[in-house]
Write an enzyme that holds these catalytic residues in place. Structure first.
Site, mmCIF file in Angstrom:
data_model
loop_
_atom_site.group_PDB
_atom_site.id
_atom_site.type_symbol
_atom_site.label_atom_id
_atom_site.label_comp_id
_atom_site.label_asym_id
_atom_site.label_seq_id
_atom_site.Cartn_x
_atom_site.Cartn_y
_atom_site.Cartn_z
ATOM 1 C CG HIS A 18 7.276 -13.065 2.409
ATOM 2 N ND1 HIS A 18 8.315 -13.598 2.778
ATOM 3 C CD2 HIS A 18 7.139 -11.904 3.312
ATOM 4 C CE1 HIS A 18 8.880 -12.486 3.585
ATOM 5 N NE2 HIS A 18 7.896 -11.358 3.415
ATOM 6 C CG HIS A 20 4.458 -9.367 6.237
ATOM 7 N ND1 HIS A 20 5.289 -9.760 7.380
ATOM 8 C CD2 HIS A 20 5.594 -9.497 5.654
ATOM 9 C CE1 HIS A 20 6.305 -9.841 7.035
ATOM 10 N NE2 HIS A 20 6.351 -9.994 6.615
ATOM 11 C CG HIS A 216 11.009 -11.626 7.074
ATOM 12 N ND1 HIS A 216 10.079 -12.303 7.404
ATOM 13 C CD2 HIS A 216 10.556 -10.427 6.405
ATOM 14 C CE1 HIS A 216 8.744 -11.511 7.085
ATOM 15 N NE2 HIS A 216 9.346 -10.878 6.300
ATOM 16 C CD GLU A 219 13.039 -7.144 3.512
ATOM 17 O OE1 GLU A 219 13.177 -7.426 5.160
ATOM 18 O OE2 GLU A 219 12.141 -6.727 2.975
ATOM 19 C CG HIS A 240 12.519 -9.915 2.121
ATOM 20 N ND1 HIS A 240 11.965 -9.436 0.628
ATOM 21 C CD2 HIS A 240 12.215 -10.234 3.083
ATOM 22 C CE1 HIS A 240 11.008 -8.722 1.473
ATOM 23 N NE2 HIS A 240 11.138 -8.938 2.151
ATOM 24 C CG ASP A 298 7.339 -7.797 2.265
ATOM 25 O OD1 ASP A 298 6.735 -8.247 2.830
ATOM 26 O OD2 ASP A 298 7.668 -7.190 1.612
HETATM 27 ZN ZN ZN Z 1 8.243 -10.198 4.860
#
Ligand code: ZN
Ligand code: NAG
Ligand code: NAG
Ligand code: NAG
Length: 361
Positions: A18, A20, A216, A219, A240, A298
């Protein structure tokens, strides 16, 4: 951190699921393209730029999202930039000791043609989401060749842009044997899928087409969002998922079906997703219950971090042992979206590096 024996042991054998792409760009690269393209940035040096783009005490979601506005205009819509950030990403991960990474992004947020509305207020150009995917694929492949690790990608639908989702899943299908392994849904969790049928339809198409799925959920949002991700969108992993523990029945059910949670410790602190008291973090519960989860960065640009930061937090504040780090990485490999044969090869590599006998995890 390489002096730390725990990190030394895992160096070269970590699995990250995970992260980005647009949250992992090098500040130097942002400065380079800002200057080259004449796009204003809040600073001229790495230090100045990071003062705006990164942070180290919890912020609200709108404040967090603002960070992307500072630098995405310098990258989006530029062919060279898009390919280069993918290539450099692989180099960065190789240097962090990652053996296999799945990196995610929204093709629309890096394009400047065929996207409405234009995400960063740019002027219309000629880089389409489809070509963005081709450029990222090329950058990742060049990176794999040069830095000797494996990198695959996940294409993100955005909760606030349901009209993009059908194209995202079509791109997953088109490039499914060419770097792209799955679809994701990212963005503002106050927007429930039940109110946006395009997301649901896109995920149904993904199921029909054999495209892997992560979402997602849980979270910022409550446990109900995790439930929606798993049972409505048929997510095979949850991004998450921390708030799942607030619904004990659902949590028990997901433990039973071995649902994988993509945990991002430092991110969960900075976005306010979890209590700032690390000793109350849901991943402690996950560990106790021998749940299926991974440890991830992340958005390392914005969180000014590497994966060592996340490993360091759980080791220092949550009692993670060497045995748990091994288990986490094995579970990450097992939950990866690689085709079965490649997954087994990755697992063999990890078992060997960890001095483990397969199935003794
Ligand atoms: Zn994320
Ligand atoms: C980022 O982290 C490095 C070390 O990890 C630190 O030296 C630097 O000051 C941090 N920068 C910002 C802007 O927080
Ligand atoms: C990808 O590979 C699978 C299995 O070999 C095949 O069934 C599928 O048609 C391929 N997809 C594309 C888009 O080439
Ligand atoms: C996590 O999920 C993967 C893929 O389904 C599975 O192979 C693995 O055994 C699971 N791990 C745990 C601890 O349930």
């Amino acid at each position: 951190s390489l002096q730390n024996p725990i990190f030394q042991q895992y160096w070269g054998n970590r699995v990250e699921l995970h992260v980005h792409l647009d949250g992992a760009i090098r500040p130097e690269t942002i400065l380079y393209f800002g200057k080259k393209r004449g796009i204003p940035l809040p600073g001229d040096t790495v230090e100045e730029l990071l003062k705006y783009v990164s942070y180290d005490t919890p912020l609200t979601l709108p404040k967090f999202l603002e960070k992307f506005n500072y630098y995405m205009p310098a990258i989006a819509g530029d062919r060279e930039a898009v390919k280069r950030i993918a290539y450099e990403f692989v180099e960065t991960k190789a240097k962090e000791g990652v053996a296999y990474v799945e990196v995610r992004y929204s093709p629309h947020l890096l394009a400047n043609s065929g996207v409405a509305p234009m995400p960063w207020g740019q002027t219309e150009g000629d880089l389409t989401p489809d070509e963005v995917v081709q450029l990222v694929n090329q950058g990742l492949k060049d990176g794999e060749r040069d830095f000797h690790i494996k990198a695959r990608s996940i294409l993100c639908c955005m909760r606030h842009m349901p009209s993009w989702s059908p194209e995202v899943v079509e791109l997953c299908k088109k490039y499914q044997n060419d770097s792209v392994v799955a679809v994701d849904l990212a963005g503002d969790e106050t927007l429930k899928v039940e109110d946006y049928s395009e997301h649901k339809k896109a995920y149904e198409e993904a199921v029909r087409s054999g495209i892997h799925r992560t979402v997602h959920a849980g979270e910022a949002g409550p446990a109900a969002m995790v439930k929606e991700a798993v049972y409505v969108l048929k997510a095979e992993r949850v991004g998450h998922g921390y708030h799942v523990v607030e619904d004990p029945e659902l949590y028990k059910e997901l433990l039973k079906i071995k649902m994988h949670f993509e945990v991002c410790p430092w991110s969960s602190y900075l976005t306010g997703a979890c209590s700032p008291d690390f000793t109350k973090h849901p991943v402690i519960q996950f560990k106790k219950d021998r749940a299926n989860y991974s440890l991830n960065t992340d958005d390392p640009l914005i969180f000014n971090s590497t994966i060592d930061k996340d490993y360091g937090i759980v080791k220092e504040h949550m009692g993670f042992t060497e045995e748990e780090f091994k288990r986490v990485n094995i579970n990450a490999a097992q939950s990866s979206f690689l085709p079965e044969k490649e997954k087994q090869e990755l697992l063999t590599q990890l078992y060997k590096a960890y001095g483990m006998v397969p199935n003794a995890s």
